[in-house]
Enzyme design. Structure first.
Site, mmCIF file in Angstrom:
data_model
loop_
_atom_site.group_PDB
_atom_site.id
_atom_site.type_symbol
_atom_site.label_atom_id
_atom_site.label_comp_id
_atom_site.label_asym_id
_atom_site.label_seq_id
_atom_site.Cartn_x
_atom_site.Cartn_y
_atom_site.Cartn_z
ATOM 1 N N LYS A 1 5.804 -4.481 -3.590
ATOM 2 C CA LYS A 1 7.156 -4.269 -3.069
ATOM 3 C C LYS A 1 7.047 -3.951 -1.582
ATOM 4 O O LYS A 1 6.164 -3.196 -1.186
ATOM 5 C CB LYS A 1 7.764 -3.074 -3.806
ATOM 6 C CG LYS A 1 9.245 -2.921 -3.640
ATOM 7 C CD LYS A 1 9.986 -3.768 -4.625
ATOM 8 C CE LYS A 1 11.473 -3.571 -4.553
ATOM 9 N NZ LYS A 1 12.163 -4.706 -5.177
ATOM 10 N N ARG B 1 4.107 -0.454 -4.642
ATOM 11 C CA ARG B 1 3.842 -0.874 -3.266
ATOM 12 C C ARG B 1 2.513 -1.607 -3.115
ATOM 13 O O ARG B 1 2.164 -2.076 -2.035
ATOM 14 C CB ARG B 1 3.800 0.361 -2.355
ATOM 15 C CG ARG B 1 5.105 1.083 -2.273
ATOM 16 C CD ARG B 1 6.049 0.339 -1.377
ATOM 17 N NE ARG B 1 7.266 1.075 -1.190
ATOM 18 C CZ ARG B 1 8.230 0.686 -0.398
ATOM 19 N NH1 ARG B 1 8.126 -0.420 0.279
ATOM 20 N NH2 ARG B 1 9.327 1.384 -0.275
ATOM 21 N N HIS C 1 16.692 -37.273 -3.959
ATOM 22 C CA HIS C 1 15.900 -37.572 -2.763
ATOM 23 C C HIS C 1 14.439 -37.157 -2.938
ATOM 24 O O HIS C 1 13.749 -36.916 -1.948
ATOM 25 C CB HIS C 1 16.523 -36.885 -1.547
ATOM 26 C CG HIS C 1 17.936 -37.320 -1.313
ATOM 27 N ND1 HIS C 1 18.245 -38.530 -0.744
ATOM 28 C CD2 HIS C 1 19.124 -36.738 -1.643
ATOM 29 C CE1 HIS C 1 19.570 -38.663 -0.695
ATOM 30 N NE2 HIS C 1 20.119 -37.589 -1.251
ATOM 31 N N LYS D 1 12.594 -15.900 -8.848
ATOM 32 C CA LYS D 1 12.397 -14.875 -9.887
ATOM 33 C C LYS D 1 11.411 -15.379 -10.931
ATOM 34 O O LYS D 1 10.495 -14.666 -11.331
ATOM 35 C CB LYS D 1 13.711 -14.526 -10.605
ATOM 36 C CG LYS D 1 14.719 -13.658 -9.916
ATOM 37 C CD LYS D 1 14.310 -12.245 -9.673
ATOM 38 C CE LYS D 1 13.576 -12.095 -8.379
ATOM 39 N NZ LYS D 1 14.320 -11.724 -7.201
ATOM 40 N N CYS E 1 0.851 -1.183 0.000
ATOM 41 C CA CYS E 1 0.000 0.000 0.000
ATOM 42 C C CYS E 1 0.895 1.244 0.000
ATOM 43 O O CYS E 1 2.029 1.202 0.467
ATOM 44 C CB CYS E 1 -0.934 0.091 1.183
ATOM 45 S SG CYS E 1 -2.029 -1.299 1.375
ATOM 46 N N ASN F 1 -1.991 2.555 6.011
ATOM 47 C CA ASN F 1 -1.173 1.365 5.727
ATOM 48 C C ASN F 1 -1.009 0.612 7.036
ATOM 49 O O ASN F 1 -0.843 1.249 8.090
ATOM 50 C CB ASN F 1 0.232 1.753 5.255
ATOM 51 C CG ASN F 1 0.240 2.239 3.831
ATOM 52 O OD1 ASN F 1 -0.775 2.221 3.150
ATOM 53 N ND2 ASN F 1 1.406 2.698 3.389
ATOM 54 N N GLY F 2 -1.000 -0.702 6.973
ATOM 55 C CA GLY F 2 -0.821 -1.486 8.188
ATOM 56 C C GLY F 2 -2.062 -2.318 8.473
ATOM 57 O O GLY F 2 -2.970 -2.417 7.643
ATOM 58 N N TRP G 1 -2.935 -2.615 -1.458
ATOM 59 C CA TRP G 1 -2.669 -4.058 -1.562
ATOM 60 C C TRP G 1 -3.564 -4.674 -0.492
ATOM 61 O O TRP G 1 -3.317 -4.507 0.710
ATOM 62 C CB TRP G 1 -1.199 -4.344 -1.288
ATOM 63 C CG TRP G 1 -0.799 -5.770 -1.478
ATOM 64 C CD1 TRP G 1 -0.372 -6.349 -2.640
ATOM 65 C CD2 TRP G 1 -0.791 -6.812 -0.499
ATOM 66 N NE1 TRP G 1 -0.088 -7.677 -2.438
ATOM 67 C CE2 TRP G 1 -0.348 -7.999 -1.131
ATOM 68 C CE3 TRP G 1 -1.128 -6.870 0.855
ATOM 69 C CZ2 TRP G 1 -0.216 -9.213 -0.471
ATOM 70 C CZ3 TRP G 1 -1.001 -8.080 1.520
ATOM 71 C CH2 TRP G 1 -0.543 -9.234 0.857
ATOM 72 N N GLU H 1 17.145 -18.502 -5.913
ATOM 73 C CA GLU H 1 16.794 -17.168 -6.373
ATOM 74 C C GLU H 1 16.230 -17.216 -7.798
ATOM 75 O O GLU H 1 15.255 -16.527 -8.119
ATOM 76 C CB GLU H 1 18.031 -16.250 -6.286
ATOM 77 C CG GLU H 1 17.872 -14.848 -6.819
ATOM 78 C CD GLU H 1 16.803 -14.014 -6.130
ATOM 79 O OE1 GLU H 1 16.207 -14.467 -5.141
ATOM 80 O OE2 GLU H 1 16.528 -12.908 -6.624
ATOM 81 N N GLU I 1 7.740 -15.697 -9.548
ATOM 82 C CA GLU I 1 7.020 -14.486 -9.165
ATOM 83 C C GLU I 1 6.628 -13.618 -10.352
ATOM 84 O O GLU I 1 5.612 -12.935 -10.293
ATOM 85 C CB GLU I 1 7.766 -13.677 -8.099
ATOM 86 C CG GLU I 1 9.021 -12.989 -8.553
ATOM 87 C CD GLU I 1 9.701 -12.212 -7.429
ATOM 88 O OE1 GLU I 1 9.021 -11.645 -6.575
ATOM 89 O OE2 GLU I 1 10.942 -12.172 -7.443
HETATM 90 C C1 F6R Z 1 11.536 -11.065 -4.542
HETATM 91 C C2 F6R Z 1 11.539 -10.005 -3.561
HETATM 92 C C3 F6R Z 1 11.126 -10.333 -2.180
HETATM 93 C C4 F6R Z 1 11.930 -9.498 -1.168
HETATM 94 C C5 F6R Z 1 11.413 -9.739 0.262
HETATM 95 C C6 F6R Z 1 12.229 -8.978 1.284
HETATM 96 O O1 F6R Z 1 12.002 -10.628 -5.773
HETATM 97 O O2 F6R Z 1 11.832 -8.887 -3.856
HETATM 98 O O3 F6R Z 1 11.254 -11.688 -1.910
HETATM 99 O O4 F6R Z 1 13.266 -9.843 -1.255
HETATM 100 O O5 F6R Z 1 10.082 -9.343 0.341
HETATM 101 O O6 F6R Z 1 12.200 -7.618 1.022
HETATM 102 P P1 F6R Z 1 13.242 -6.628 1.666
HETATM 103 O O7 F6R Z 1 14.566 -6.956 1.091
HETATM 104 O O8 F6R Z 1 12.764 -5.259 1.294
HETATM 105 O O9 F6R Z 1 13.213 -6.885 3.153
#
Ligand code: F6R
Length: 616
Positions: free
Chosen positions: A611, A27, A512, A493, A2, A100-101, A74, A489, A496
């Site tokens: 994000k 966000r 396994h 990627k 948000c 937010n929250g 969000w 990773e 997501e």
């Molecule tokens: C994936 C991604 C998330 C963040 C996670 C932690 O591409 O970006 O998995 O890495 O939400 O976020 P931060 O680093 O901001 O604590």
């Protein structure tokens, strides 16, 4: 998660609010809304979907207003609908609020307010706050008129359990805005005859570089000319104005199609910025200005616990390999969300390090607070100056990677890995790592940006491979030792942003269980360097081929791969093992990016994501 932007000033809100909101869309982006005050009435418009839908729907007069709040959502409580979008208006139509929250006791508050004839139009927890403010406003009759707005917000906040960043406007106070935070970031933008509020500094830099980071339990009263901060319990607070060193263009796309693409290609610069001024004159070690822990104390540390979430957690796994190898300090890596509730016993000389791009991830922040509460030294590696995590820990290392807007983390990840490598070097040199080994590592790190540039040159090859594999619905990512976190990773990627089911495993674990998935329908991305694990990796690749699995191999240039062992090859330059994970990250990022593009996915705003996860 948000985004909040608010404005009170002598200029028209015009593009100021909407531009701010667009900059915050990463966000959270399921719905948005904006409220202004006109002719002593609160007006609002909300839309489901992206900010551009809201922008198109806004009546022209809105943009001429001089006080306004807006929000991009969000969803946590309630479906994605206009009625659940913010701002929320009190049932007496006196206040508008963005939040937010998460308010944990909102149901009790709602029941109480309903018994007092306040009505609710949404399913959100946020609406309870705005009605509670209206309730206290009615009760604050004795307060001087000039204080009544502020005091009623303050009183309401005293009853909230949970987290909040809020901005409130009132039809009776058309030139004022009240904002407050607990566990959810809020930043004041200080302009000339104007003040802004935002949940992210990105939403302010198009108007001002001067900002004040609010602390938890602070409340701020803003007008065009002035602002004053106090704690919710009424202790006044001196504001510290800081200058943001981000350029406005850092948060703009430029010639790129997506922020993710831009940020992948920004990695050489981001890495250079992260290492600048951090190598010793003798060329054998790294150092960090903000650790606030003396070398003598650091050399006593006998255990390091890394805490993080998601991609940052993968960076921690690489830190584990590197610190154990080069500094010989035992390292554990914990999911912050588990660590915070696990009551893990820690030893006296343990050091806790949180890694977080945003510095606002609630689980990482809470885990850090828990470690601090137990009396442990805490550090962080993070990319947001002034963020909650940066302010909570005893010291830390800023990434200086520039703002990361793409929801999928790319440049922040490689910069975290590089700083972990530098930390391993620093800690190693405080112990037994030799001068010569230190010099070799410094040399490798200094050469890293150039090698990343070189790796990026493979983009056309990677795009071709992406086209070939974009239609698969499952994919495995496999690697050993330092390549294992990159496999994790890579899988994260891919899933997501392209919604392909992907799993990362240490390659030897395949037998396994995961090997059951291998078939013509499930390709594997295999990561390998020419290190001590090479022959074993080749054996694992053959096991995949024997089961008709396709293999995309990402290998360092010095690997000699049997021709029939793989289907597609992506090469990265050979390099010192300490920087190899960073070079290997580039193809996995590009592969996911091009596959997502091929599948027509919204790369920068993948479904269900946002994000910075500021709710549990
Ligand atoms: C994936 C991604 C998330 C963040 C996670 C932690 O591409 O970006 O998995 O890495 O939400 O976020 P931060 O680093 O901001 O604590």
């Amino acid at each position: 998660m948000c985004g909040i932007v608010g404005y009170v000033g002598s200029k028209e809100i015009g593009t100021r609010l909407i531009e701010g909101l667009k900059r915050l869309e990463y966000r959270g982006y399921d719905s948005s809304g904006l409220s202004i005050i006109e002719n002593k009435q609160i007006q609002h418009t909300k839309r489901v979907g992206r900010v551009k839908a809201l922008d198109a729907a806004l009546p022209k007069n809105y943009l001429k207003a001089r006080t306004g709040i807006c929000h991009t959502r969000w969803a946590t409580h309630g479906d994605v609908t206009e009625k659940n979008a913010h701002p929320h208006i009190s049932s007496d139509q006196r206040f508008a609020l963005v939040h937010n929250g998460v308010i944990e006791n909102y149901l009790q508050i709602k029941q109480f307010l309903e018994s007092k004839n306040y009505t609710f139009a949404s399913d959100t927890d946020s609406e309870a706050i705005v009605n509670l403010i209206a309730y206290h406003f009615e009760k604050e009759l004795e307060a001087p008129d000039s204080n009544r707005f502020l005091e009623s917000v303050r009183k309401a906040l005293l009853h909230l359990e949970g987290t909040f960043g809020i901005a409130v406007i009132s039809k009776d106070y058309p030139d004022e805005m009240i904002c407050a935070r607990r566990g959810s970031p809020l930043i004041i933008g200080v302009g000339k005859n104007e003040h802004l509020i935002a949940s992210d500094v990105n939403a302010l830099t198009h108007c001002t570089q001067n900002v004040v980071y609010l602390n938890d339990n602070e409340i701020v009263h803003l007008t065009a000319e002035d602002f004053s901060i106090s704690t919710i319990s009424k202790v006044s607070v001196n504001a510290v104005i800081q200058t943001v060193d981000w350029d406005t263009s850092d948060a703009e796309l430029g010639d790129f199609q997506h922020f993710m693409e831009k940020e992948i290609f920004e990695q050489p610069a981001a890495l250079k910025n992260g290492m600048r001024g951090r190598f010793s004159d003798d060329g054998s070690t790294a150092f960090f200005g903000g650790l606030n822990i003396q070398p003598q104390e650091l050399s006593q540390i006998d255990r390091i616990i890394f805490i993080a979430c998601g991609t940052a957690w993968h960076a921690c796994l690489i830190a584990e390999y590197l610190i154990e190898r080069f500094a010989r300090i035992p390292v554990e890596v914990e999911y912050a969300s588990e660590f915070r509730y696990r009551n893990a016993p820690l030893d006296k000389n343990s050091l806790v390090i949180a890694i977080s791009q945003s510095g606002e991830t609630i689980d990482s922040l809470s885990a850090l607070k828990e470690a601090k509460r137990k009396g442990y030294k805490t550090l962080s590696i993070n990319n947001s100056v002034g963020s909650s995590i940066a302010r909570e820990c005893d010291g830390g290392i800023y990434q200086h990677a520039g703002p990361e807007i793409g929801v999928a983390s790319t440049k922040a990840f490689t910069s975290q890995v590089m700083l972990c490598a530098m930390l391993a070097l620093y800690l190693g040199r405080l112990r037994n790592l030799s001068y010569t080994d230190g010099c070799n590592i410094v040399k490798a790190l200094k050469g890293l940006p150039k090698l990343v540039e070189k790796t990026l040159e493979s983009k056309d090859i990677i795009q071709k491979v992406a086209k070939k594999y974009a239609h698969y619905e499952d994919c495995l990512f496999l690697g050993r030792q330092l390549m294992f976190p990159i496999a994790l990773e890579g899988a994260l990627k891919l899933k997501e942003i392209s919604y392909i089911h992907a799993e990362g495993y240490p390659a030897a674990e395949m037998k396994h269980g995961p090997i059951a998935l291998i078939s013509e329908k499930c390709p594997s991305v295999f990561l390998t360097t020419n290190g001590e694990m090479f022959q074993k990796s080749m054996a694992n690749i053959k096991e995949i081929k024997a089961r008709k699995g396709k293999v995309i191999c990402i290998a360092s240039q010095d690997c000699e791969l049997p021709e029939d062992a793989i289907d597609d090859l992506i090469q990265v330059p050979e390099a010192h093992e300490i920087i190899q994970p960073i070079l290997m990250s580039i193809p996995v990022q590009l592969l996911s990016y091009y596959i997502a593009l091929e599948r027509g996915c919204d790369v920068d705003k993948p479904r269900n994501l946002a994000k910075s996860v500021t709710v549990e």
